[in-house]
Motif scaffolding. Structure first.
Motif, mmCIF file in Angstrom:
data_model
loop_
_atom_site.group_PDB
_atom_site.id
_atom_site.type_symbol
_atom_site.label_atom_id
_atom_site.label_comp_id
_atom_site.label_asym_id
_atom_site.label_seq_id
_atom_site.Cartn_x
_atom_site.Cartn_y
_atom_site.Cartn_z
ATOM 1 N N THR A 96 0.816 -1.215 0.000
ATOM 2 C CA THR A 96 0.000 0.000 0.000
ATOM 3 C C THR A 96 0.848 1.264 0.000
ATOM 4 O O THR A 96 0.304 2.377 -0.105
ATOM 5 N N ALA A 97 2.158 1.126 0.096
ATOM 6 C CA ALA A 97 3.032 2.297 -0.036
ATOM 7 C C ALA A 97 3.089 2.791 -1.474
ATOM 8 O O ALA A 97 3.469 3.937 -1.733
ATOM 9 N N ALA A 98 2.689 1.928 -2.435
ATOM 10 C CA ALA A 98 2.767 2.287 -3.855
ATOM 11 C C ALA A 98 1.512 3.044 -4.290
ATOM 12 O O ALA A 98 0.383 2.612 -4.025
ATOM 13 N N ALA A 99 1.707 4.158 -4.993
ATOM 14 C CA ALA A 99 0.582 4.989 -5.428
ATOM 15 C C ALA A 99 -0.357 4.228 -6.345
ATOM 16 O O ALA A 99 -1.586 4.363 -6.250
ATOM 17 N N ILE A 100 0.189 3.409 -7.251
ATOM 18 C CA ILE A 100 -0.665 2.698 -8.202
ATOM 19 C C ILE A 100 -1.586 1.711 -7.491
ATOM 20 O O ILE A 100 -2.721 1.474 -7.911
ATOM 21 N N VAL A 101 -1.112 1.162 -6.371
ATOM 22 C CA VAL A 101 -1.938 0.228 -5.595
ATOM 23 C C VAL A 101 -3.028 0.991 -4.859
ATOM 24 O O VAL A 101 -4.200 0.576 -4.850
ATOM 25 N N ARG A 102 -2.678 2.106 -4.263
ATOM 26 C CA ARG A 102 -3.688 2.911 -3.553
ATOM 27 C C ARG A 102 -4.758 3.399 -4.522
ATOM 28 O O ARG A 102 -5.953 3.401 -4.199
ATOM 29 N N THR A 103 -4.347 3.778 -5.727
ATOM 30 C CA THR A 103 -5.321 4.214 -6.734
ATOM 31 C C THR A 103 -6.252 3.074 -7.118
ATOM 32 O O THR A 103 -7.469 3.258 -7.258
ATOM 33 N N ALA A 104 -5.688 1.878 -7.285
ATOM 34 C CA ALA A 104 -6.495 0.726 -7.685
ATOM 35 C C ALA A 104 -7.523 0.354 -6.617
ATOM 36 O O ALA A 104 -8.599 -0.177 -6.941
ATOM 37 N N LEU A 105 -7.227 0.648 -5.366
ATOM 38 C CA LEU A 105 -8.172 0.325 -4.294
ATOM 39 C C LEU A 105 -9.396 1.239 -4.326
ATOM 40 O O LEU A 105 -10.394 0.962 -3.639
ATOM 41 N N GLY A 107 -10.276 4.113 -3.086
ATOM 42 C CA GLY A 107 -10.806 4.683 -1.857
ATOM 43 C C GLY A 107 -11.112 3.678 -0.767
ATOM 44 O O GLY A 107 -11.516 4.059 0.339
ATOM 45 N N ILE A 108 -10.972 2.390 -1.038
ATOM 46 C CA ILE A 108 -11.202 1.370 -0.013
ATOM 47 C C ILE A 108 -10.089 1.460 1.026
ATOM 48 O O ILE A 108 -8.906 1.490 0.685
ATOM 49 N N ALA A 109 -10.457 1.496 2.289
ATOM 50 C CA ALA A 109 -9.462 1.564 3.361
ATOM 51 C C ALA A 109 -8.714 0.238 3.428
ATOM 52 O O ALA A 109 -9.314 -0.835 3.577
ATOM 53 N N ALA A 110 -7.404 0.302 3.296
ATOM 54 C CA ALA A 110 -6.591 -0.915 3.277
ATOM 55 C C ALA A 110 -6.350 -1.415 4.695
ATOM 56 O O ALA A 110 -6.298 -0.639 5.653
ATOM 57 N N ASP A 111 -6.194 -2.722 4.825
ATOM 58 C CA ASP A 111 -5.839 -3.308 6.119
ATOM 59 C C ASP A 111 -4.458 -2.800 6.514
ATOM 60 O O ASP A 111 -3.520 -2.841 5.714
ATOM 61 N N ASP A 112 -4.323 -2.338 7.749
ATOM 62 C CA ASP A 112 -3.063 -1.722 8.160
ATOM 63 C C ASP A 112 -2.351 -2.498 9.271
ATOM 64 O O ASP A 112 -1.539 -1.946 10.006
ATOM 65 N N THR A 118 -5.148 -6.412 1.598
ATOM 66 C CA THR A 118 -6.469 -6.104 1.064
ATOM 67 C C THR A 118 -6.513 -6.627 -0.367
ATOM 68 O O THR A 118 -5.592 -6.378 -1.149
ATOM 69 N N LEU A 119 -7.538 -7.380 -0.688
ATOM 70 C CA LEU A 119 -7.701 -7.921 -2.034
ATOM 71 C C LEU A 119 -9.073 -7.509 -2.545
ATOM 72 O O LEU A 119 -10.084 -7.726 -1.861
ATOM 73 N N THR A 120 -9.104 -6.916 -3.728
ATOM 74 C CA THR A 120 -10.380 -6.513 -4.317
ATOM 75 C C THR A 120 -10.520 -7.105 -5.712
ATOM 76 O O THR A 120 -9.544 -7.226 -6.454
ATOM 77 N N VAL A 121 -11.749 -7.472 -6.050
ATOM 78 C CA VAL A 121 -12.111 -7.879 -7.406
ATOM 79 C C VAL A 121 -13.186 -6.913 -7.875
ATOM 80 O O VAL A 121 -14.300 -6.892 -7.346
ATOM 81 N N ALA A 124 -15.764 -3.709 -12.964
ATOM 82 C CA ALA A 124 -15.906 -2.598 -13.908
ATOM 83 C C ALA A 124 -14.957 -2.770 -15.084
ATOM 84 O O ALA A 124 -13.810 -3.196 -14.937
ATOM 85 N N GLY A 125 -15.435 -2.436 -16.271
ATOM 86 C CA GLY A 125 -14.636 -2.594 -17.484
ATOM 87 C C GLY A 125 -14.321 -4.052 -17.729
ATOM 88 O O GLY A 125 -15.197 -4.915 -17.671
ATOM 89 N N ALA A 126 -13.066 -4.328 -18.028
ATOM 90 C CA ALA A 126 -12.661 -5.718 -18.247
ATOM 91 C C ALA A 126 -12.419 -6.450 -16.938
ATOM 92 O O ALA A 126 -12.239 -7.676 -16.936
ATOM 93 N N GLY A 127 -12.405 -5.719 -15.822
ATOM 94 C CA GLY A 127 -12.196 -6.329 -14.521
ATOM 95 C C GLY A 127 -10.792 -6.079 -14.001
ATOM 96 O O GLY A 127 -9.813 -6.157 -14.747
ATOM 97 N N THR A 128 -10.710 -5.750 -12.711
ATOM 98 C CA THR A 128 -9.413 -5.506 -12.077
ATOM 99 C C THR A 128 -9.345 -6.261 -10.760
ATOM 100 O O THR A 128 -10.278 -6.191 -9.941
ATOM 101 N N ILE A 129 -8.253 -6.959 -10.564
ATOM 102 C CA ILE A 129 -7.979 -7.648 -9.301
ATOM 103 C C ILE A 129 -6.789 -6.939 -8.670
ATOM 104 O O ILE A 129 -5.732 -6.815 -9.288
ATOM 105 N N THR A 130 -6.958 -6.463 -7.452
ATOM 106 C CA THR A 130 -5.894 -5.735 -6.769
ATOM 107 C C THR A 130 -5.445 -6.502 -5.537
ATOM 108 O O THR A 130 -6.276 -6.899 -4.707
ATOM 109 N N LEU A 131 -4.147 -6.728 -5.447
ATOM 110 C CA LEU A 131 -3.540 -7.357 -4.280
ATOM 111 C C LEU A 131 -2.682 -6.301 -3.603
ATOM 112 O O LEU A 131 -1.657 -5.880 -4.144
ATOM 113 N N ALA A 132 -3.118 -5.859 -2.423
ATOM 114 C CA ALA A 132 -2.434 -4.783 -1.711
ATOM 115 C C ALA A 132 -1.970 -5.280 -0.354
ATOM 116 O O ALA A 132 -2.793 -5.540 0.532
#
Length: 641
Positions: A96-105, A107-112, A118-121, A124-132
């Protein structure tokens, strides 16, 4: 072809990709149970091509792991990019220190929390899976959750915020008897990663250079092997802890012995080991090993032993800190390692031991049938700090476990223990792969004790061993049931033997005693099916288990299970024949007795465990039913004229 492609079929996969279909999102089964999981409408199909975006500084090994997971899920083309662009599903990963990861979340509050993720699916669009990941360990755990998610053909829109309840989770190879081979340890470390465990303590009682000859340096070849093992642990985000057991011969007050220990630790530090442990269990602590200790601490006894041990351990802790102020604390297991009763030894240890030193405790007994929050709270008071639980399950190095694999679910540990323990380490069996059944439960409980479900986790362990194959999973659960008993040092086990089989056999007994002809027929048909399943389970396991070492290490138990299954088949046939007044019943029962005798004669692998002996399969349940069966139905003989 990947397992996922085999499961859904390539034609179906292609059709799904071409024709959007609306499906309801269902809650995925993730183990260990996540701290928080929220579903939303929609799903994401990975398809055959995915864009992978790894934030700068992401551990390359974790990136490689994610790529491997995606390929196993049927993704053929993975395009690496530095930003989220394109019209195919994206996987974005990093801390979560990376800007691209925070953007992908979004606005979801990441586990600290430490090791949190924090994992999101997002469909929207083609679909994004974020592993933070909150940190590198948390990101690695997120990848393990992804591994489970992509076993489904479609990923539900979900947000998972997750972290461990206990800081320390894993195993201590602390049993007596034949130690694991280095290859087995490596496989075990790979396994620990999949269940989000983070600690492995190397403490085999039969390593001479760790116990009987602890002052001597390891041979170069062995030291190199330990270095390779430590590297495998780092790759799996597992702390490799080296334990030395000097108790049988140490002179606590001798500078030479402290220096010998420091030299041993220095050598291990040189191969990448950075956490250490001093084991003082199973020793005579009311008798000094040297006259110098009598002069330093007075007459031998429990209180003097506590003071002497604290002095040595404090010196070791001080040396570790001097060499590396950030070094993790020393771990120790005391001589009085079980119960929480106030004693002179515990009081001396509590009053003199450096508060940084971590103390292990085995619970209310050496092999406790249950552990409650008040039990752990009493241990905290007795040792002056929260303890690290050494749980002697599923270890099978004591006489009551002769002939057994211990594969019941991990149970009877109270939710809420995370408030009074720093963690849990399982002491596994001499058989590494079969140990994973119980260790999966230990890791899941330590991760989230409040939402832990023993039975569901037990089934998950079977499915993992089976590589997701349904038939092999069912066969493993049938086999596990025959090894359900969990003995203690006392006379009463803390897990009953073969509860599923027992319930069926009791139903057959009751129905034969009270049921009408249709009910008896139905019960006997159920018995015949169960017997067929039991007889077939060993071959199904051998053919379907994902790791061949499970079948190899379980070989005599599988052999005996096949024989007992055939004995039960003959018993079922005998009961059906007797119920139909057929004279063939006697022959069936005789065959059952013969097969039962052969099964009972199967022996454990010589030297594989501390105590060799006959293999036990659902003992007290299956053998009793086969023996009693001829008396359950008495044929009506024809009247003579």
């Amino acid at each position: 072809m990947t397992r996922r492609a085999r499961r859904i079929g390539l034609p179906l996969l292609a059709a799904t990709l071409m024709t959007p279909v609306a499906h309801a999102a269902t809650r995925p089964a993730i183990f260990p149970a996540p701290t928080e999981m929220t579903l939303a409408p929609g799903t994401v199909m990975l398809g055959r091509a995915v864009t992978l975006v790894a934030a700068s500084g992401t551990d390359p090994a974790t990136v490689a792991l994610v790529e491997s997971i995606l390929r196993d899920a049927g993704v053929a083309t993975i395009t690496r990019r530095t930003s989220a662009k394109g019209d195919q599903p994206h996987v974005i990963l990093g801390t979560t220190a990376a800007a691209i990861v925070r953007t992908a979340l979004s606005g979801i509050a990441a586990d600290d929390h430490v090791e949190g993720y924090t994992l999101t699916v997002d469909p929207a669009g083609a679909g994004t899976i974020t592993l933070a990941g909150h940190d590198a360990d948390g990101l690695f755990h997120a990848a393990q959750t992804l591994r489970q998610l992509v076993q489904r053909t479609e990923l539900p829109a979900v947000t998972i915020r997750d972290h461990p309840a206990m800081p320390v989770r894993g195993t201590i190879e602390g049993f007596y008897g034949k130690p694991w081979k280095m290859a087995e340890r490596t496989r075990h470390l790979d396994f620990l990663a999949t269940v989000k465990a983070n600690t492995y303590i190397y403490s085999p009682k039969d390593d001479p250079y760790a116990r009987d000859r602890w002052r001597e340096a390891y041979p170069a070849g062995t030291l190199a092997q330990l270095g390779t093992l430590a590297a495998a642990a780092r790759r799996n985000h597992v702390d490799f802890v080296y334990a030395i057991s000097p108790g049988p011969s140490v002179c606590f007050s001798a500078p030479a012995d402290l220096q010998a220990m420091q030299r041993k630790f220095d050598a291990l530090r040189g191969i990448g080991v950075h956490r250490f442990y001093v084991a003082l269990d199973d020793i005579e602590y009311k008798k000094w090993n040297c006259d110098a200790d009598r002069a330093a601490f007075g007459p031998s006894g429990a209180e003097a032993a506590g003071k002497a041990q604290a002095q040595l351990l404090n010196a070791v802790q001080a040396d570790l800190t001097r060499r590396d102020p950030q070094a993790p604390p020393l771990i120790m297991v005391p001589t009085e390692y079980y119960d929480a009763k106030e004693t002179p030894y515990k009081a001396a240890l509590r009053e003199n031991l450096d508060p940084r030193v971590v103390v292990q405790w085995t619970g209310t007994d050496v092999v406790p049938p249950a552990i409650s929050v008040p039990d752990a709270r009493a241990a905290t008071k007795a040792f002056g700090r929260k303890t690290l639980l050494w749980d002697n399950y599923p270890v099978n190095d004591f006489a009551q476990t002769t002939g057994r694999l211990l594969m019941a679910p991990y149970a009877r540990r109270q939710a809420g223990l995370a408030t009074e323990l720093t963690g849990i380490l399982s002491n596994p069996m001499n058989q590494e792969a079969p140990s994973r059944v119980a260790v999966t439960g230990v890791a899941a409980f330590a991760w989230n004790d409040k939402d832990y479900d023993p039975e569901r986790t037990w089934t998950f362990a079977a499915r993992e061993l089976a590589g997701g194959d349904d038939r092999a999973t069912a066969a493993l659960l049938t086999f596990f049931d025959t090894q359900h008993m969990a003995p203690t040092f006392g006379s009463q086990p803390w897990q009953e033997q073969a509860p599923r089989l027992r319930a069926l056999l009791n139903h057959v007994r009751d129905t034969l005693a009270t049921g009408d002809a249709p009910a008896r027929g139905a019960a006997l048909a159920d018995l015949a099916r169960a017997a067929d399943d039991l007889a077939a389970a060993p071959d199904t396991i051998r053919a379907g288990v994902a790791d061949a070492s499970f079948a190899e290490q379980s070989r005599p138990w599988l052999d005996a299970t096949a024989l007992w299954g055939r004995a039960l088949q003959q018993t079922a046939a005998g009961l059906a024949a007797a119920d139909a007044a057929s004279p063939a019943a006697a022959r069936y029962f005789a065959d059952a007795r013969r097969l039962a005798g052969e099964a009972a004669a199967v022996q454990s692998i010589p030297g594989a465990t501390r105590f060799d002996g006959p293999i036990r399969i659902a003992d007290g349940v299956l053998d009793r039913f086969v023996a009693d069966a001829p008396e359950l139905v008495v044929m009506q003989l024809p009247h003579s004229k």
